[in-house]
Design an enzyme around this catalytic site. Sequence first.
Site, mmCIF file in Angstrom:
data_model
loop_
_atom_site.group_PDB
_atom_site.id
_atom_site.type_symbol
_atom_site.label_atom_id
_atom_site.label_comp_id
_atom_site.label_asym_id
_atom_site.label_seq_id
_atom_site.Cartn_x
_atom_site.Cartn_y
_atom_site.Cartn_z
ATOM 1 C CB CYS A 132 -0.926 -0.024 1.215
ATOM 2 S SG CYS A 132 -2.000 1.424 1.309
ATOM 3 C CB CYS A 135 -0.695 2.522 3.935
ATOM 4 S SG CYS A 135 -2.189 1.909 3.182
ATOM 5 C CG ASP A 136 3.039 1.095 4.442
ATOM 6 O OD1 ASP A 136 2.496 1.591 5.448
ATOM 7 O OD2 ASP A 136 2.890 -0.091 4.116
HETATM 8 P P1 FAD Z 1 -10.795 -5.887 5.515
HETATM 9 O O1 FAD Z 1 -10.057 -5.063 6.464
HETATM 10 O O2 FAD Z 1 -10.035 -6.714 4.535
HETATM 11 O O3 FAD Z 1 -11.765 -6.829 6.365
HETATM 12 C C1 FAD Z 1 -12.486 -7.860 5.760
HETATM 13 C C2 FAD Z 1 -12.768 -8.903 6.826
HETATM 14 O O4 FAD Z 1 -13.657 -9.872 6.302
HETATM 15 C C3 FAD Z 1 -11.519 -9.665 7.267
HETATM 16 O O5 FAD Z 1 -11.351 -9.531 8.675
HETATM 17 C C4 FAD Z 1 -11.786 -11.124 6.876
HETATM 18 O O6 FAD Z 1 -11.304 -12.057 7.828
HETATM 19 C C5 FAD Z 1 -13.321 -11.144 6.815
HETATM 20 N N1 FAD Z 1 -13.834 -12.144 5.882
HETATM 21 C C6 FAD Z 1 -13.484 -12.306 4.563
HETATM 22 N N2 FAD Z 1 -14.214 -13.295 4.026
HETATM 23 C C7 FAD Z 1 -15.029 -13.770 5.009
HETATM 24 C C8 FAD Z 1 -16.037 -14.806 5.048
HETATM 25 N N3 FAD Z 1 -16.310 -15.534 3.970
HETATM 26 N N4 FAD Z 1 -16.674 -15.027 6.219
HETATM 27 C C9 FAD Z 1 -16.393 -14.288 7.335
HETATM 28 N N5 FAD Z 1 -15.459 -13.306 7.349
HETATM 29 C C10 FAD Z 1 -14.801 -13.050 6.200
HETATM 30 N N6 FAD Z 1 -5.207 1.690 5.136
HETATM 31 C C11 FAD Z 1 -5.057 2.917 5.687
HETATM 32 O O7 FAD Z 1 -5.992 3.716 5.717
HETATM 33 N N7 FAD Z 1 -3.855 3.279 6.261
HETATM 34 C C12 FAD Z 1 -2.793 2.460 6.328
HETATM 35 O O8 FAD Z 1 -1.723 2.841 6.840
HETATM 36 C C13 FAD Z 1 -2.931 1.143 5.770
HETATM 37 N N8 FAD Z 1 -1.914 0.270 5.820
HETATM 38 C C14 FAD Z 1 -2.086 -0.998 5.359
HETATM 39 C C15 FAD Z 1 -1.041 -1.906 5.515
HETATM 40 C C16 FAD Z 1 -1.192 -3.214 5.102
HETATM 41 C C17 FAD Z 1 -0.035 -4.187 5.303
HETATM 42 C C18 FAD Z 1 -2.410 -3.633 4.492
HETATM 43 C C19 FAD Z 1 -2.590 -5.070 4.044
HETATM 44 C C20 FAD Z 1 -3.450 -2.722 4.305
HETATM 45 C C21 FAD Z 1 -3.299 -1.405 4.735
HETATM 46 N N9 FAD Z 1 -4.330 -0.454 4.607
HETATM 47 C C22 FAD Z 1 -4.188 0.788 5.154
HETATM 48 C C23 FAD Z 1 -5.588 -0.768 3.889
HETATM 49 C C24 FAD Z 1 -6.714 -1.125 4.881
HETATM 50 O O9 FAD Z 1 -6.272 -2.152 5.749
HETATM 51 C C25 FAD Z 1 -7.956 -1.570 4.111
HETATM 52 O O10 FAD Z 1 -8.341 -0.591 3.172
HETATM 53 C C26 FAD Z 1 -9.135 -1.814 5.066
HETATM 54 O O11 FAD Z 1 -8.791 -2.737 6.065
HETATM 55 C C27 FAD Z 1 -10.349 -2.333 4.300
HETATM 56 O O12 FAD Z 1 -11.353 -2.620 5.219
HETATM 57 P P2 FAD Z 1 -12.540 -3.631 4.873
HETATM 58 O O13 FAD Z 1 -13.370 -3.688 6.101
HETATM 59 O O14 FAD Z 1 -13.149 -3.290 3.586
HETATM 60 O O15 FAD Z 1 -11.809 -5.036 4.620
#
Ligand code: FAD
Length: 312
Positions: A132, A135-136
């Site tokens: 990302c 982010c980084d």
């Molecule tokens: P996610 O956070 O991906 O959550 C989805 C959830 O759904 C997961 O917990 C998963 O276990 C669950 N899930 C999936 N399929 C199923 C299923 N079939 N049944 C039950 N549960 C399920 N963003 C920032 O704003 N700032 C940062 O500094 C930043 N740094 C990052 C660093 C890294 C290493 C990464 C990988 C990402 C980073 N991001 C950052 C991006 C940020 O993490 C994502 O944009 C955000 O988490 C998205 O949120 P979400 O709820 O859409 O999905």
Amino acid sequence: MLDLAIIGGGPAGLTAGLYATRGGLKSVVMYEKGMPGGQITQSSEVENYPGVCEVVTGMELMECWPKQCMRFGLKHEMKEVLRISKKNSVFTVHLQNETVEAKSVIVATGSTPKRAGFEGEEEFLGKGVSTCATCDGFFYKDKEVAVLGGGDTALEEAIFLSKIASKVYLIHRRESFRAAPATVERAIKNEKIEFILNATVKKAYGNAMGLEGIILSKNGEEIDLKVPGIFVFVGMRVNNEVLKQEDGSYLCSLTEWGEVKVDLRMRTDVPGLFAAGDIRQEAPKQVVCAAADGATAAIEAISYVEKIGEVG
Ligand code: FAD
Ligand code: NAP
């Protein structure tokens, strides 16, 4: 029957649960297969979540989210959802050994960056290996970084990083790119981007403090590139499996890249089905945006459930 089933307990799903329950829905369950928090819990440094002034780890950022989001009655079930289906106006959530009916559903299962598969990639993830740039990128201000990949994301993010880093090495395994020609042209014209083509990353190395460099393989020779950061953009896997039906079709419309198509209110083209966060089309893939999507989807789910009948 549930008023609302939320699939996924990242920033989008948790915030959807907070808004749905505080907004009056009585029976709301969030299905999260792991611990609530989502993919941000993998990050070692988050500094762009508004209102959190110090740099925190992703774990620290998410620590009190579940507690706050469950204060108004949201229930968490640590179960993996296998599929969502809809018959007449009722949704069915398919779990391992049971099914649950719901009036509305918010899908917030996120997307997962693909791994390139080189040695040390997992070890240094969040400590020099990143997926990302938004982010980084700032951690590499005036430093040299590498970007791996030849698609739109890699080229666009390399251009983004060139505004922060002193130099960007764009490493790609072929000579031609998947990225749009106009984007490739912009990257080629950018004096801060140096292309290393027909090359693969063999290994990332460093110490407990983080990455010190990467070893490349090009035309049978090894290149030792001493960079403190490598951004891996080798494709994304959209976690849309729960929408796949028994006949192979999807419950709602997806983009050609598998993202869920939504309107500005996070509504899919199936009434009562919403998508929020990284899984939806053109998601900025940021915590603050995912949380906002979750709130929007929940507000819409409340009015949908009110419209179709009694809440509760
Ligand atoms: P996610 O956070 O991906 O959550 C989805 C959830 O759904 C997961 O917990 C998963 O276990 C669950 N899930 C999936 N399929 C199923 C299923 N079939 N049944 C039950 N549960 C399920 N963003 C920032 O704003 N700032 C940062 O500094 C930043 N740094 C990052 C660093 C890294 C290493 C990464 C990988 C990402 C980073 N991001 C950052 C991006 C940020 O993490 C994502 O944009 C955000 O988490 C998205 O949120 P979400 O709820 O859409 O999905
Ligand atoms: P992508 O188009 O699938 O490109 C992935 C790149 O990573 C390819 O160049 C691929 O090389 C390389 N790669 C894959 N596995 C690798 C490995 N193990 N080691 C080294 N390199 C590897 O992924 P993306 O760039 O994330 O884009 C995903 C989709 O979103 C695409 O359809 C893209 O067009 C779209 N997108 C569009 C925009 C836009 O329109 N502005 C922006 C971003 C993304 P090969 O080419 O050799 O296979």
